[in-house]
Design an enzyme around this catalytic site. Structure first.
Site, PDB file in Angstrom:
ATOM      1  N   CYS A 111      32.163  86.375  84.358  1.00 10.54           N
ATOM      2  CA  CYS A 111      32.848  87.304  86.181  1.00 10.54           C
ATOM      3  C   CYS A 111      32.337  88.604  85.307  1.00 10.54           C
ATOM      4  O   CYS A 111      32.473  88.913  84.231  1.00 10.54           O
ATOM      5  CB  CYS A 111      33.890  87.188  86.303  1.00 10.54           C
ATOM      6  SG  CYS A 111      34.659  87.969  88.073  1.00 10.54           S
ATOM      7  N   CYS A 158      39.251  94.078  85.845  1.00  3.83           N
ATOM      8  CA  CYS A 158      40.467  92.334  86.615  1.00  3.83           C
ATOM      9  C   CYS A 158      41.758  92.209  85.852  1.00  3.83           C
ATOM     10  O   CYS A 158      40.663  91.448  84.640  1.00  3.83           O
ATOM     11  CB  CYS A 158      39.813  91.427  87.294  1.00  3.83           C
ATOM     12  SG  CYS A 158      40.937  90.068  87.748  1.00  3.83           S
ATOM     13  N   CYS A 213      42.022  87.777  83.625  1.00  5.79           N
ATOM     14  CA  CYS A 213      41.599  87.504  82.550  1.00  5.79           C
ATOM     15  C   CYS A 213      41.822  88.147  81.432  1.00  5.79           C
ATOM     16  O   CYS A 213      41.263  89.450  81.517  1.00  5.79           O
ATOM     17  CB  CYS A 213      40.048  86.307  82.832  1.00  5.79           C
ATOM     18  SG  CYS A 213      40.267  85.499  83.821  1.00  5.79           S
ATOM     19  N   CYS A 267      34.679  85.183  91.453  1.00  6.27           N
ATOM     20  CA  CYS A 267      35.746  84.441  90.331  1.00  6.27           C
ATOM     21  C   CYS A 267      35.723  82.824  89.992  1.00  6.27           C
ATOM     22  O   CYS A 267      35.314  81.926  90.413  1.00  6.27           O
ATOM     23  CB  CYS A 267      37.417  84.701  91.246  1.00  6.27           C
ATOM     24  SG  CYS A 267      38.320  83.956  90.047  1.00  6.27           S
ATOM     25  N   GLN A 273      51.977  72.589  89.587  1.00  3.70           N
ATOM     26  CA  GLN A 273      51.025  73.442  88.447  1.00  3.70           C
ATOM     27  C   GLN A 273      49.479  73.550  88.832  1.00  3.70           C
ATOM     28  O   GLN A 273      49.149  72.292  89.320  1.00  3.70           O
ATOM     29  CB  GLN A 273      50.802  72.239  87.233  1.00  3.70           C
ATOM     30  CG  GLN A 273      52.556  71.462  86.464  1.00  3.70           C
ATOM     31  CD  GLN A 273      53.231  73.174  85.412  1.00  3.70           C
ATOM     32  OE1 GLN A 273      52.452  73.511  85.608  1.00  3.70           O
ATOM     33  NE2 GLN A 273      53.717  72.660  84.904  1.00  3.70           N
ATOM     34  N   ASP A 332      62.059  72.968  82.926  1.00  2.00           N
ATOM     35  CA  ASP A 332      60.843  74.073  82.854  1.00  2.00           C
ATOM     36  C   ASP A 332      61.334  75.110  82.808  1.00  2.00           C
ATOM     37  O   ASP A 332      60.617  74.574  84.240  1.00  2.00           O
ATOM     38  CB  ASP A 332      60.132  73.071  83.654  1.00  2.00           C
ATOM     39  CG  ASP A 332      58.516  73.408  83.239  1.00  2.00           C
ATOM     40  OD1 ASP A 332      58.260  74.584  82.381  1.00  2.00           O
ATOM     41  OD2 ASP A 332      57.938  72.784  84.306  1.00  2.00           O
ATOM     42  N   CYS A 364      56.477  78.341  79.911  1.00  2.00           N
ATOM     43  CA  CYS A 364      55.296  79.221  79.846  1.00  2.00           C
ATOM     44  C   CYS A 364      55.065  80.170  79.173  1.00  2.00           C
ATOM     45  O   CYS A 364      54.290  80.892  79.683  1.00  2.00           O
ATOM     46  CB  CYS A 364      55.234  79.098  81.411  1.00  2.00           C
ATOM     47  SG  CYS A 364      56.153  80.222  81.938  1.00  2.00           S
TER      48      CYS A 364
END
Length: 407
Positions: free
Chosen positions: A67, A73, A76, A151, A244, A337, A364
């Site tokens: 990218c 950005c 990522c 993206c 998800q 979760d 997460c």
């Protein structure tokens, strides 16, 4: 300018180096053994944060990012590594977090489960809008917007739609979500501060809703929900409900739970933070009873629709810490979760009193996971396994499914 040798990567995506005075310096978009000219963006007594300006020496493992926005950005962190390297880094960092924060010696971390698709895997993207209505993502500094032209994380349908959108400077929309379901239907989820929705017209076949702060949403086009098919089961997901974003990995996580939890028609499952019932639907058909707890009204509505066929399911719409002290149940299996912040103290107290035989903790965030595991182990449980799942390729995030049993 300061020359820094990068020693290792740390959780969150940064590289760690040392200054001549011994302070740690954290630098994004680097690799171990690289030597980088760094400009300070923050200096503290014990550490500093730097911005890489130029490379004196690059790692042989560095690859060209896909990218054009990589490096500015904030979405990522790992596009400069090939995918196998990303997986290795994530597994190592999970082990590090469990050892350092959880104080778990030799944590039983299993091989990381890769994503079937390392690119174009996201079924939901959230864009921020600039002053002129331009779409973008938050800069890595967390302070300003990076208008984008490409993206490589969204699924194809989302990538076909967003470049065509022109919300304009006067729309009042400050954030835009775009979701693509299993049947390639698209939904725009516009967020704004005003209760009145913006003027809206579109010549594409899609759904659109406006969700003001603390007010009911307005349906502008199409339907107010989407349908996802996971392992042959259909799930309704409303505009305000979480789901998800990587369907391929979500399926692997469900299969993992079904294969590794000791499920039978004698078991009672308690599921905390159940969402729209993604895990619940598969668990309920194998156990005597499932009690679910979820605080989001939208998700609870979807849960009721998605599990309507089951007579052995009870749902509480409440915060876990509020409802657990007052419900009289004796679950043998606990599945949870939680959000990124992890478990609140009242939930830990409730778990100790409920005393389930098995626990599955889906996390997460390895740091809050490690903190919570330390408390759960202290309350009489042993860690059976911790399996990382790469739910978010190209980023520093990692999902983990932990299995625990009562000692």
């Amino acid at each position: 300018m300061n020359e820094v040798r990068i020693e290792k990567l740390v959780y969150g995506g940064d590289g760690l180096g040392r200054l001549p005075d011994g302070r740690a310096v954290f630098v994004p978009f680097v690799l171990p053994q690289e030597i980088v000219e760094v400009e300070f963006v923050e200096e503290k007594k014990r550490f500093a944060r730097g911005w890489p300006v130029s490379w004196v020496r690059t790692s042989p493992e560095r690859i060209a990012p896909r990218c054009v926005h990589f490096g500015s950005c904030g979405g990522c962190q790992y596009q400069h590594m090939d995918y196998s390297h990303q997986l290795s880094v994530k597994q190592s960092l999970l082990i590090d977090q469990l050892e350092r924060i959880g104080q778990i010696e030799h944590p039983p971390v299993q091989p990381i489960v890769p994503s079937p698709e390392p690119w174009h895997y996201r079924n939901y993207m959230q864009f921020h809008l600039g002053q002129e209505g331009e779409l973008g993502f938050i800069h890595v500094d967390g302070e300003h917007l990076v208008p984008i032209t490409e993206c490589h994380l969204p699924q194809a349908g989302i990538n076909a739609v967003w470049p065509q959108l022109d919300l304009g400077a006067e729309s009042g929309v400050y954030r835009l979500g775009i979701r693509q379901d299993t049947y390639d239907d698209i939904m725009l989820i516009m967020e704004g501060e005003e209760s009145k929705p913006p003027e809206f017209s579109v010549d594409m076949p899609l759904s659109a809703v406006y969700t003001p702060l603390d007010a009911p949403l307005t349906l502008l086009a199409g339907d107010d929900h989407m349908t996802f098919t996971i392992l042959s089961r259909h799930f309704q997901v409303s505009a305000r409900s979480f789901f998800q974003v990587n369907q391929g990995v979500a399926e692997k996580m469900i299969q993992f739970l079904l294969e590794n939890l000791k499920l039978s028609t004698d078991e009672h499952v308690l599921e905390l933070y159940s969402g729209v019932g993604l895990f619940s639907a598969f668990l309920a058909e194998q156990v005597s009873h499932l009690t679910a707890v979820e605080s989001s009204g939208s998700a609870c509505y979807d849960f009721a629709m998605n599990l309507d066929e089951f007579d052995n399911v009870t749902l509480y719409e409440a915060e876990a810490e509020d409802v657990l002290p007052s419900i009289d149940i004796h679950p043998s299996i606990l599945v949870m979760d939680p959000p990124r912040a992890g478990l609140k103290p009242a939930v830990h107290d409730a778990i100790a009193k409920l005393n389930p035989t098995q626990i599955a903790y889906i996390s997460c965030d390895p740091a809050t996971l490690a903190r919570d595991l330390k408390k759960i182990i202290h309350n009489g449980y042993e860690l059976g396994s911790a399996t990382p799942f790469d739910l978010f390729p190209q980023t520093a995030h990692v999902e983990t499914v932990v299995l625990m049993s009562r000692v």
